[in-house]
Design an enzyme around this catalytic site. Structure first.
Site, short mmCIF file in Angstrom:
data_model
loop_
_atom_site.label_atom_id
_atom_site.label_comp_id
_atom_site.label_asym_id
_atom_site.label_seq_id
_atom_site.Cartn_x
_atom_site.Cartn_y
_atom_site.Cartn_z
N GLU A 220 0.82 -1.21 0.00
CA GLU A 220 0.00 0.00 0.00
C GLU A 220 0.86 1.27 0.00
O GLU A 220 0.54 2.25 -0.68
CB GLU A 220 -0.94 0.01 1.21
CG GLU A 220 -2.12 -0.94 1.09
CD GLU A 220 -3.10 -0.50 0.01
OE1 GLU A 220 -3.02 0.66 -0.46
OE2 GLU A 220 -3.96 -1.31 -0.37
N GLU A 223 2.15 1.63 -3.57
CA GLU A 223 1.12 1.98 -4.54
C GLU A 223 0.70 3.45 -4.42
O GLU A 223 0.51 4.13 -5.43
CB GLU A 223 -0.11 1.09 -4.36
CG GLU A 223 0.09 -0.35 -4.84
CD GLU A 223 -1.15 -1.19 -4.64
OE1 GLU A 223 -1.14 -2.37 -5.05
OE2 GLU A 223 -2.15 -0.70 -4.06
N GLU A 224 0.53 3.93 -3.20
CA GLU A 224 0.00 5.28 -3.01
C GLU A 224 1.06 6.37 -3.14
O GLU A 224 0.76 7.48 -3.58
CB GLU A 224 -0.69 5.40 -1.65
CG GLU A 224 -1.95 4.54 -1.56
CD GLU A 224 -2.76 4.86 -0.31
OE1 GLU A 224 -2.33 5.72 0.48
OE2 GLU A 224 -3.82 4.24 -0.13
#
Length: 338
Positions: A220, A223-224
């Site tokens: 995460e 990805e962000e």
């Protein structure tokens, strides 16, 4: 032999020699035949002869034909595998119309009942959606659905149903990523509850199916924000209910160690991303106003100052499987106690 024959039966004392010849011929034929000859003397003095043919085994072709016939008469059953809780699992695949399916289903349930089975799980692929209605009419109900199949269940015995409900929790993570400058990695979202609020928050996300919490946190963050990181500890977790289609929610706050610093944010979900001094993050009115975020901020502050220990991931195995699992524990406290 001929001299003794007249004493045995008046039949042989008849004046006609043809009777004797006929008797001898019959006797010779009987002697050469595999039949069994039994002679008995009646009350009138006559000799009675009984022949018994040997019992011959039935030919294999006859047995095969009868076996095949019996096999045809057996009711068709659904192919199934046993589960670990006295139930059966049926994975449907072959095309079948409802008229053909229902009698087979009923015969199968009767068969499973005789075997003492309890729960029945039928995994119905999307191309057999036409069988949903007949299954429901036979007493099945929905258990869960995935993109390519629907799972229906049935309880056979007249006892309380103990089939477990579908997955009751969704699992999410928040990533507390802090660099050596005491700066924390934060984002603003362009969707969800925080859209348009101007609140800076930790990167968050949902754990994928089959994904470990520690792995999901790394994914995460990447990805962000585009930042590489490694998992350190679970600092805390929260459980809530009725949060997503009536499902409960487990939310893990994970401490991460950054392995890079350049930010390349995901524009589909993220409006902005930056490294922010931890004190500035913690001082946001939104954080100070909400108990949950305030507790998380205090935990992170205590961790920074060395006054708090979280739960690190330890790879373990189980006697029930060869797969590796992660046990999250306070490694420091455990080491001190040992």
């Amino acid at each position: 032999m001929l001299r003794s024959l007249p004493k045995l039966s008046p039949l042989l004392s008849a004046p006609r020699t043809t009777n004797i010849a006929r008797f001898l011929a019959n006797s010779l034929r009987c002697a050469s035949s595999p039949k069994t000859i039994t002679t008995t003397q009646t009350s009138t003095g006559r000799i009675a002869m009984t022949t018994r043919a040997p019992i011959r085994p039935r030919s294999s072709s006859t047995v095969s034909s009868i076996t095949a016939e019996d096999h045809v008469r057996q009711p068709k059953l659904l192919k199934s595998t046993d589960d670990d809780y006295d139930g059966v699992i049926v994975e449907m695949d072959q095309p079948m119309d409802a008229t053909t399916f229902v009698p087979i289903l009923r015969s199968s349930i009767s068969h499973w009942k005789q075997l003492g089975k309890k729960g029945v799980w039928i995994k119905l692929p999307i191309h057999l959606v036409s069988l949903v209605e007949p299954l429901v009419k036979e007493g099945f109900w929905y258990h869960h659905a995935e993109p390519k199949y629907l799972m229906l269940v049935y309880w056979i015995p007249e006892t309380p149903n103990t089939i477990p409900v579908n997955a009751s929790h969704r699992v999410g993570i928040a990533a507390f990523v802090m660099n050596e400058k005491r700066e924390v990695l934060v984002v603003q979202e362009n969707s969800g509850h925080f859209r348009g609020t101007g609140v800076w928050k930790f990167p968050t996300g949902v754990v994928d199916q089959g994904e470990d919490i520690c792995v999901a946190a790394v994914r995460e963050v990447k990805e962000e924000t585009g930042v590489d990181s490694e998992f350190v500890e679970v600092l805390a977790f929260r459980q809530s209910h009725k949060s997503f289609f009536d499902k409960s929610d487990l939310f893990f706050v994970c401490m991460m160690r950054p392995l890079s610093s350049d930010i390349h944010m995901q524009r589909l979900e993220i409006e902005a991303a930056q490294w922010m001094p931890f004190e500035e993050y913690s001082a946001q009115p939104f954080v100070q106003k909400h108990d949950l975020l305030k507790y998380i901020s205090d935990i992170c502050s205590a961790k920074i100052d060395g006054r708090y220990s979280g739960y690190s991931a330890v790879s373990t195995s189980s006697s029930f499987s060869d797969k590796k699992y992660y046990l999250y524990l306070n490694a420091g406290a455990l080491k001190s106690s040992l």
